[in-house]
Design a protein around this motif. Structure first.
Motif, PDB file in Angstrom:
ATOM      1  N   ASP A  25       0.842  -1.196   0.000  1.00 52.73           N
ATOM      2  CA  ASP A  25       0.000   0.000   0.000  1.00 52.73           C
ATOM      3  C   ASP A  25       0.882   1.253   0.000  1.00 52.73           C
ATOM      4  N   PHE A  26       1.285   1.664  -1.185  1.00 52.81           N
ATOM      5  CA  PHE A  26       2.191   2.805  -1.309  1.00 52.81           C
ATOM      6  C   PHE A  26       1.566   4.087  -0.759  1.00 52.81           C
ATOM      7  N   GLU A  27       0.273   4.285  -0.982  1.00 53.00           N
ATOM      8  CA  GLU A  27      -0.393   5.486  -0.471  1.00 53.00           C
ATOM      9  C   GLU A  27      -0.297   5.553   1.050  1.00 53.00           C
ATOM     10  N   ARG A  28      -0.496   4.421   1.709  1.00 50.42           N
ATOM     11  CA  ARG A  28      -0.416   4.382   3.176  1.00 50.42           C
ATOM     12  C   ARG A  28       1.017   4.625   3.638  1.00 50.42           C
ATOM     13  N   VAL A  29       1.988   4.008   2.955  1.00 51.53           N
ATOM     14  CA  VAL A  29       3.395   4.260   3.296  1.00 51.53           C
ATOM     15  C   VAL A  29       3.678   5.752   3.190  1.00 51.53           C
ATOM     16  N   SER A  30       3.218   6.366   2.129  1.00 54.89           N
ATOM     17  CA  SER A  30       3.441   7.793   1.909  1.00 54.89           C
ATOM     18  C   SER A  30       2.802   8.633   3.023  1.00 54.89           C
ATOM     19  N   GLU A  31       1.572   8.279   3.426  1.00 52.16           N
ATOM     20  CA  GLU A  31       0.879   9.005   4.503  1.00 52.16           C
ATOM     21  C   GLU A  31       1.622   8.915   5.827  1.00 52.16           C
ATOM     22  N   LEU A  32       2.310   7.806   6.045  1.00 53.39           N
ATOM     23  CA  LEU A  32       2.973   7.575   7.328  1.00 53.39           C
ATOM     24  C   LEU A  32       4.301   8.309   7.467  1.00 53.39           C
ATOM     25  N   TRP A  33       4.849   8.800   6.358  1.00 53.65           N
ATOM     26  CA  TRP A  33       6.102   9.557   6.419  1.00 53.65           C
ATOM     27  C   TRP A  33       5.809  11.023   6.721  1.00 53.65           C
ATOM     28  N   LEU A  34       6.631  11.629   7.540  1.00 49.68           N
ATOM     29  CA  LEU A  34       6.518  13.037   7.911  1.00 49.68           C
ATOM     30  C   LEU A  34       6.506  13.904   6.660  1.00 49.68           C
ATOM     31  N   ASP A  35       5.588  14.863   6.635  1.00 45.84           N
ATOM     32  CA  ASP A  35       5.470  15.768   5.491  1.00 45.84           C
ATOM     33  C   ASP A  35       5.098  17.149   5.996  1.00 45.84           C
TER      34      ASP A  35
END
Length: 155
Positions: A25-35
């Protein structure tokens, strides 16, 4: 929040990070990284150089997911330290993974790997987010080391 509540939330974020990898789940991985637009994230995959910045880090996860048919993490030795909106999680990743299938098989050959990881999280208005991930393969056998034999602490 209480310390116990923070620890539970950090553990849940850490678990979500690994589950997102397992399910691709790339979208979830992306959401979990600090932004937050100001703090650069960093990542070190086993054997890779340091990756800095969301773009570089997320590209690495996209590449890993595209080339990994199957991956499962069994986390052990999990420890959480908290201080001032920052959490450090150390754990052992017991990884089972497989590449593309060959000769009509359903799944490619499975490979086990032992990796130690440090995941640093920052608390944000959206919850705990990964600030840094550093994973390193375990190369030394720490079981049954005799007193006169060099071990990891002697290196």
């Amino acid at each position: 929040m209480s310390r116990g509540t923070d620890e539970a939330a950090v553990e849940a974020a850490n678990t979500a990070f690994y589950e997102a990898m397992e399910t691709g789940d790339f979208e979830r991985v992306s959401e979990l990284w600090l932004d937050d637009g100001a703090t650069p994230v960093t990542c070190v995959h086993p054997g890779w150089p340091v990756l800095t910045g969301r773009g570089e880090v997320l590209r690495s996860y996209a590449l890993i997911m595209a080339n990994t048919e199957y991956i499962q993490f069994f986390l052990t030795d999990l420890k959480i330290s908290l201080a001032d909106g920052t959490a450090v999680v150390t754990c052992t990743e017991n990884i089972l993974s497989g590449g593309p299938a060959e000769d009509g098989a359903e799944l490619g050959p499975l490979v086990g790997q032992l990796v130690v990881a440090t995941n640093v999280f920052r608390h944000t208005p959206d919850g705990w987010r990964v600030w840094s991930h550093h994973a390193s393969p375990v190369l030394a056998d720490t079981e049954g080391t005799e007193d006169d034999e060099p071990g990891p602490a002697d290196a």
